[in-house]
Scaffold this motif. Structure first.
Motif, PDB file in Angstrom:
ATOM      1  N   LEU A 122      -3.515  -2.043   2.436  1.00 15.28           N
ATOM      2  CA  LEU A 122      -2.910  -2.758   1.313  1.00 15.28           C
ATOM      3  C   LEU A 122      -2.940  -4.275   1.473  1.00 15.28           C
ATOM      4  O   LEU A 122      -2.587  -5.002   0.534  1.00 15.28           O
ATOM      5  CB  LEU A 122      -1.466  -2.283   1.110  1.00 15.28           C
ATOM      6  N   ARG A 123      -3.380  -4.747   2.623  1.00 15.79           N
ATOM      7  CA  ARG A 123      -3.595  -6.187   2.770  1.00 15.79           C
ATOM      8  C   ARG A 123      -4.790  -6.660   1.947  1.00 15.79           C
ATOM      9  O   ARG A 123      -4.930  -7.857   1.685  1.00 15.79           O
ATOM     10  CB  ARG A 123      -3.811  -6.530   4.243  1.00 15.79           C
ATOM     11  N   VAL A 124      -5.651  -5.748   1.555  1.00 15.40           N
ATOM     12  CA  VAL A 124      -6.856  -6.096   0.808  1.00 15.40           C
ATOM     13  C   VAL A 124      -6.501  -6.318  -0.651  1.00 15.40           C
ATOM     14  O   VAL A 124      -5.996  -5.405  -1.315  1.00 15.40           O
ATOM     15  CB  VAL A 124      -7.914  -4.980   0.931  1.00 15.40           C
ATOM     16  N   PRO A 125      -6.755  -7.519  -1.197  1.00 20.83           N
ATOM     17  CA  PRO A 125      -6.515  -7.729  -2.639  1.00 20.83           C
ATOM     18  C   PRO A 125      -7.348  -6.749  -3.466  1.00 20.83           C
ATOM     19  O   PRO A 125      -8.510  -6.503  -3.171  1.00 20.83           O
ATOM     20  CB  PRO A 125      -6.991  -9.174  -2.860  1.00 20.83           C
ATOM     21  N   GLY A 126      -6.722  -6.189  -4.472  1.00 23.60           N
ATOM     22  CA  GLY A 126      -7.420  -5.240  -5.332  1.00 23.60           C
ATOM     23  C   GLY A 126      -7.130  -3.793  -5.011  1.00 23.60           C
ATOM     24  O   GLY A 126      -7.362  -2.916  -5.847  1.00 23.60           O
ATOM     25  N   VAL A 127      -6.642  -3.506  -3.801  1.00 22.05           N
ATOM     26  CA  VAL A 127      -6.222  -2.135  -3.476  1.00 22.05           C
ATOM     27  C   VAL A 127      -4.867  -1.900  -4.125  1.00 22.05           C
ATOM     28  O   VAL A 127      -3.904  -2.640  -3.879  1.00 22.05           O
ATOM     29  CB  VAL A 127      -6.135  -1.919  -1.955  1.00 22.05           C
ATOM     30  N   THR A 128      -4.784  -0.904  -4.973  1.00 21.29           N
ATOM     31  CA  THR A 128      -3.561  -0.667  -5.741  1.00 21.29           C
ATOM     32  C   THR A 128      -2.738   0.509  -5.228  1.00 21.29           C
ATOM     33  O   THR A 128      -1.548   0.599  -5.520  1.00 21.29           O
ATOM     34  CB  THR A 128      -3.903  -0.432  -7.221  1.00 21.29           C
ATOM     35  N   SER A 129      -3.366   1.423  -4.464  1.00 11.45           N
ATOM     36  CA  SER A 129      -2.618   2.547  -3.893  1.00 11.45           C
ATOM     37  C   SER A 129      -3.326   3.032  -2.646  1.00 11.45           C
ATOM     38  O   SER A 129      -4.520   2.756  -2.428  1.00 11.45           O
ATOM     39  CB  SER A 129      -2.462   3.691  -4.907  1.00 11.45           C
ATOM     40  N   LEU A 130      -2.580   3.746  -1.814  1.00 11.05           N
ATOM     41  CA  LEU A 130      -3.114   4.219  -0.532  1.00 11.05           C
ATOM     42  C   LEU A 130      -2.361   5.477  -0.133  1.00 11.05           C
ATOM     43  O   LEU A 130      -1.134   5.547  -0.284  1.00 11.05           O
ATOM     44  CB  LEU A 130      -2.953   3.130   0.529  1.00 11.05           C
ATOM     45  N   SER A 131      -3.093   6.463   0.394  1.00 13.41           N
ATOM     46  CA  SER A 131      -2.470   7.692   0.884  1.00 13.41           C
ATOM     47  C   SER A 131      -2.704   7.829   2.376  1.00 13.41           C
ATOM     48  O   SER A 131      -3.778   7.487   2.883  1.00 13.41           O
ATOM     49  CB  SER A 131      -3.036   8.914   0.151  1.00 13.41           C
ATOM     50  N   ALA A 132      -1.688   8.315   3.098  1.00 17.67           N
ATOM     51  CA  ALA A 132      -1.788   8.507   4.548  1.00 17.67           C
ATOM     52  C   ALA A 132      -0.938   9.711   4.929  1.00 17.67           C
ATOM     53  O   ALA A 132       0.234   9.789   4.548  1.00 17.67           O
ATOM     54  CB  ALA A 132      -1.323   7.261   5.296  1.00 17.67           C
ATOM     55  N   ASP A 133      -1.518  10.618   5.688  1.00 16.45           N
ATOM     56  CA  ASP A 133      -0.822  11.863   6.009  1.00 16.45           C
ATOM     57  C   ASP A 133       0.039  11.721   7.253  1.00 16.45           C
ATOM     58  O   ASP A 133      -0.449  11.366   8.334  1.00 16.45           O
ATOM     59  CB  ASP A 133      -1.829  12.993   6.225  1.00 16.45           C
ATOM     60  N   LEU A 134       1.298  12.035   7.107  1.00 17.71           N
ATOM     61  CA  LEU A 134       2.229  12.029   8.228  1.00 17.71           C
ATOM     62  C   LEU A 134       1.978  13.201   9.170  1.00 17.71           C
ATOM     63  O   LEU A 134       2.307  13.132  10.352  1.00 17.71           O
ATOM     64  CB  LEU A 134       3.658  12.084   7.695  1.00 17.71           C
TER      65      LEU A 134
END
Length: 519
Positions: free
Chosen positions: A242-254
């Motif tokens: 999410l530090r990247v400009p333009g990335v609006t969402s991110l998924s990561a599995d716990l």
């Protein structure tokens, strides 16, 4: 009110007998600890974490995550988990998120949010338009499911088939695809890239793609389901979160490299409005108002409680230590495979994954087929994961491979595993890949239409499974497991058949595994 004792009830079986039967069933499973299964399971090699997770699950077992206004612990735990993930993955004070039941649900919700936002911006309702979801061909199958369920056109972009960037998409090629249609980028609801992709452990060029997408006004989702809690501790990677400009969402599995029990994942959004679009709410029935942030209504508090407990115990430093163990094991395995004549590691893996293919530069009689190799490794009690090859839309071919998911516990078993990998390669070196011709000869002529096999009913599909020797899978007796035997012939068949046809057969195979058996 006094609760009756269990022995006061008319029990069908004593609890001890029930648990013994469950333990007997579990003995047929592949081992979930000890590092012998290099897919599906994520063993930190720390037994105390298992005990901590079990205690947390037990504490949250009766709680229904449907209503955090009734069960305030759910809200408190979810706040903490989202905050930890937000801080680790480059979010800021406006980043919000949701704990879901797993990576597939996180991916589905990301697509749902993007689609509904795209429709709302145009004053449309679901079904009134079919926007595009643009992604590399290596994007996780969960996005195929999302496109199917939410009515998007899945527009897959070829990836590099060889060289150091094998498995990764070229940003320029993907950017050109955004504007390739008659509407330009106006019909694209979402771009998805992987960090890394599951099939080849390739890190897509997130920053470059996000810049092109932002110029076109298109949101970008980073699927970091497998890498999200490992890549922050991987050195020398380009920006991907999410530090990247333009990335609006991110998924990561716990439940992967945060080592929570399945199923627990987190979906982060850069802004609140996009996250609110994933919610479902209705007051248009005579029951209680329904407000769901996820696809599920009632949700177990167990996985959430376990994820919270493990993150609280490990913290960032503990995760870094475990990621370091997985990284050292990954590098060691990569070196070991590269030293086996006839095999090669695909591309330059980013994260604790490897894809292994035949080394086409070796002499034909010295090559090792990765699926035969995986079957030979399985004979020694280790499980690797065979993956089919794929012809991309531009005609280039992605090779069939064998996948290894590496976990912290792998570091401690390298002395046992590496000799097995070498010995298995020696056993099958020079042997050709199984020929699917004989199996295909048992099948009737395939329908040449757009969806061959689509009209196959259950009985006909079962008969075809019998014809190719898979009809009795899981039916060898009360003590038999559900294994399908050697994977190389099955994967050769998967590649030889039209996709809809083989998909229908696989549906039948898996469905029949869980059907009640005749007495």
């Amino acid at each position: 009110m006094t609760r009756p004792a269990l022995d006061a009830l008319d029990l069908e079986q004593a609890p001890e007998a029930v648990l013994a039967a469950l333990a007997a069933l579990r003995t047929r499973d592949a081992p979930t600890h000890g590092g012998r299964v290099l897919s599906y399971v994520y063993d930190p090699g720390v037994p105390e974490l298992d005990e901590l997770a079990a205690g947390a699950v037990r504490a949250m077992q009766p709680v229904n995550g449907l209503d955090p206004t009734t069960f305030g612990s759910v809200a408190a735990l979810e706040r903490d988990v989202v905050a930890f993930a937000r801080d680790l993955l480059g979010g800021d004070e406006d980043t919000v998120g949701t704990v879901t039941s797993g990576g597939t649900e996180s991916c589905l919700l990301a697509v749902q949010s993007a689609r509904d936002t795209w429709l709302a911006e145009r004053g449309l309702r679901p079904g009134e338009a079919r926007p595009r979801l643009v992604a590399p061909v290596t994007v996780h199958a969960a996005f195929h499911k999302a496109a199917h369920l939410y009515g998007l056109e899945l527009d897959l972009v070829p990836v590099a088939s060889s060289g150091p960037s094998a498995g990764a998409v070229d940003a320029g090629v993907l950017g050109a695809r955004l504007t390739a249609g008659p509407a330009g980028a106006a019909d694209v609801a979402l771009v998805v890239v992987s960090a890394p992709s599951y099939p080849h452990a390739a890190l897509d060029p997130v920053a470059e793609v996000a810049a092109l997408a932002a110029d076109a006004g298109v949101p970008v989702h980073v699927d970091a389901c497998i890498g999200g809690f490992a890549l922050p501790f991987w050195p020398d990677l380009p920006a991907w979160d999410l530090r990247v400009p333009g990335v609006t969402s991110l998924s990561a599995d716990l439940h992967k490299y945060a080592f929570a029990p399945k199923g627990a994942s987190v979906l982060l959004h850069r802004d609140r409005d996009r996250q609110r679009a994933q919610y479902f709410a209705t007051t248009r029935w005579p029951g209680y108002p329904v407000v769901n942030p996820t696809l599920l209504g009632s949700r177990s508090g167990g996985p959430l409680g376990a994820a919270w407990a493990i993150l609280r115990a490990l913290g960032r430093d503990g995760l870094a230590t475990l990621a370091g163990r997985a990284r050292r094991a990954t590098l060691a395995l990569g070196d070991a495979v590269s030293g086996i004549e006839g095999l090669r590691v695909v591309g330059v893996p980013a994260g604790p994954l490897l894809a292994v293919a035949t080394d086409e530069e070796a002499a034909a009689d010295r090559r090792v087929d990765p699926h035969l190799w995986a079957d030979a490794v399985a004979a020694h009690g280790w499980t690797l994961q065979a993956q089919p090859g794929l012809t991309q839309g531009d005609g280039t071919r992605l090779p069939h491979t064998t996948h290894l998911t590496v976990t912290p516990v792998t570091e401690g078993v390298l002395e046992d595993l590496v000799p097995v990998l070498a010995a298995a390669a020696d056993k099958v070196r020079g042997r050709p890949r199984p020929d699917a011709t004989a199996l295909l000869g048992a099948l009737p002529p395939l329908d040449g239409g757009a969806r061959p096999g689509a009209g196959l009913d259950s009985a006909a599909a079962a008969a075809l499974l019998d014809a190719i020797g898979l009809g009795a899978v899981g039916e060898e007796g009360p003590d038999a497991g559900p294994g399908v035997g050697p994977m190389a012939p099955l994967l050769a068949l998967v590649e030889a058949l039209p996709a809809p046809f083989v998909e229908r057969l696989l549906v039948e195979l898996l469905a029949r595994l869980v059907e009640p058996r005749a007495a």
